[in-house]
Design an enzyme around this catalytic site. Structure first.
Site, PDB file in Angstrom:
ATOM      1  CG  HIS A   1      -0.531   2.282  -1.836  1.00 44.92           C
ATOM      2  ND1 HIS A   1       0.106   1.680  -0.768  1.00 44.92           N
ATOM      3  CD2 HIS A   1       0.152   1.893  -2.942  1.00 44.92           C
ATOM      4  CE1 HIS A   1       1.131   0.962  -1.214  1.00 44.92           C
ATOM      5  NE2 HIS A   1       1.173   1.069  -2.540  1.00 44.92           N
TER       6      HIS A   1
ATOM      7  CG  HIS B   1       3.865   1.589  -7.955  1.00 42.62           C
ATOM      8  ND1 HIS B   1       3.927   0.317  -7.409  1.00 42.62           N
ATOM      9  CD2 HIS B   1       3.688   1.417  -9.294  1.00 42.62           C
ATOM     10  CE1 HIS B   1       3.776  -0.573  -8.370  1.00 42.62           C
ATOM     11  NE2 HIS B   1       3.639   0.056  -9.520  1.00 42.62           N
TER      12      HIS B   1
END
Length: 239
Positions: free
Chosen positions: A201, A152
């Site tokens: 993440h 992303h």
């Protein structure tokens, strides 16, 4: 008489080769930093730093809960969606329509190739690493792939920064150029922060995504300048 405050900018405009070298140096720097970071991650040298930074965004009494009110989690999911494939595709098509309406067909085609190629590179980059996702906290967003680099973050950087530099080239006024680039950078940063906030993440995953995406965007800017000299892409506008 030349204004002393604008003389350096005017000199840089007359010396396109120098500015191109500066952009090239920035591309090389971003690639080098990405490689160094990847090496540190593979060796496990960033494990403690990643852990500490991730937990900074968590409730100290209950690490399973992100800091802040409950609606902040929804905001995080909204922001992270800005780095999703569907949203990025819509942004790319909208920007392509902008250049189509301006009849800048060369720029439109280059934009589609540059952003599409960057997203493909971002997807392929994940296949070279097999870093597990964070397991310290629950994931507040659905994930399917490995952790490094953040897809992303990298796709957002590739798309928004590339769109930013390409749109800025088409705008004549410096303040408009700066505004577009600031907005592109801000969205990129917010997407990356949201990935860490949602626990999907490690911070270094996001940093790697930013470095890769920024390097790609600067390379696209350099490519646009070279193509503009050959007449394949419209030249940059300036005041």
């Amino acid at each position: 008489m030349t204004n002393p405050t604008t003389a350096p900018l005017a000199w840089l405009r007359r010396n396109v080769e120098l500015t191109s070298l500066i952009v090239l140096a920035a591309v090389v720097g971003a690639v080098w930093a990405f490689a160094e970071l990847a090496d540190e991650v593979v060796e496990g040298a960033t494990r403690d730093l990643d852990r500490d930074l991730l937990l900074l965004l968590r409730n100290s009494d209950d690490p399973a809960t992100p800091i802040g009110p409950h609606y902040l989690q929804e905001i995080g999911r909204d922001l992270t969606a800005l780095g999703g494939v569907v949203v990025l595709t819509l942004a790319i098509l909208a920007a392509a329509g902008f250049f189509l309406l301006r009849r800048q067909y060369g720029t439109m085609l280059y934009l589609l190739i540059a952003t599409g190629g960057g997203i493909l590179v971002s997807s392929l980059a994940k296949s070279g690493f097999d870093r597990p996702r964070p397991d310290l906290v629950p994931h507040e967003s659905i994930v399917y792939t490995a952790s490094f680099p953040s897809g992303h973050s990298m796709m957002a950087a590739v798309t928004y920064l590339t769109l930013g530099v390409m749109i800025a080239r088409a705008l004549p006024q410096r303040r408009l150029k700066v505004y577009v680039l600031i907005v592109a950078a801000l969205i990129t940063v917010l997407v990356g922060i949201s990935r860490v906030y949602l626990g999907v993440h490690w911070p270094t995953d996001v940093l790697a995504g930013w470095l890769g995406g920024a390097g790609w965007a600067m390379a696209c800017l350099l490519g646009a300048r070279l193509l503009a000299r050959r007449g394949h892409v419209e030249r940059e506008r300036s005041e």
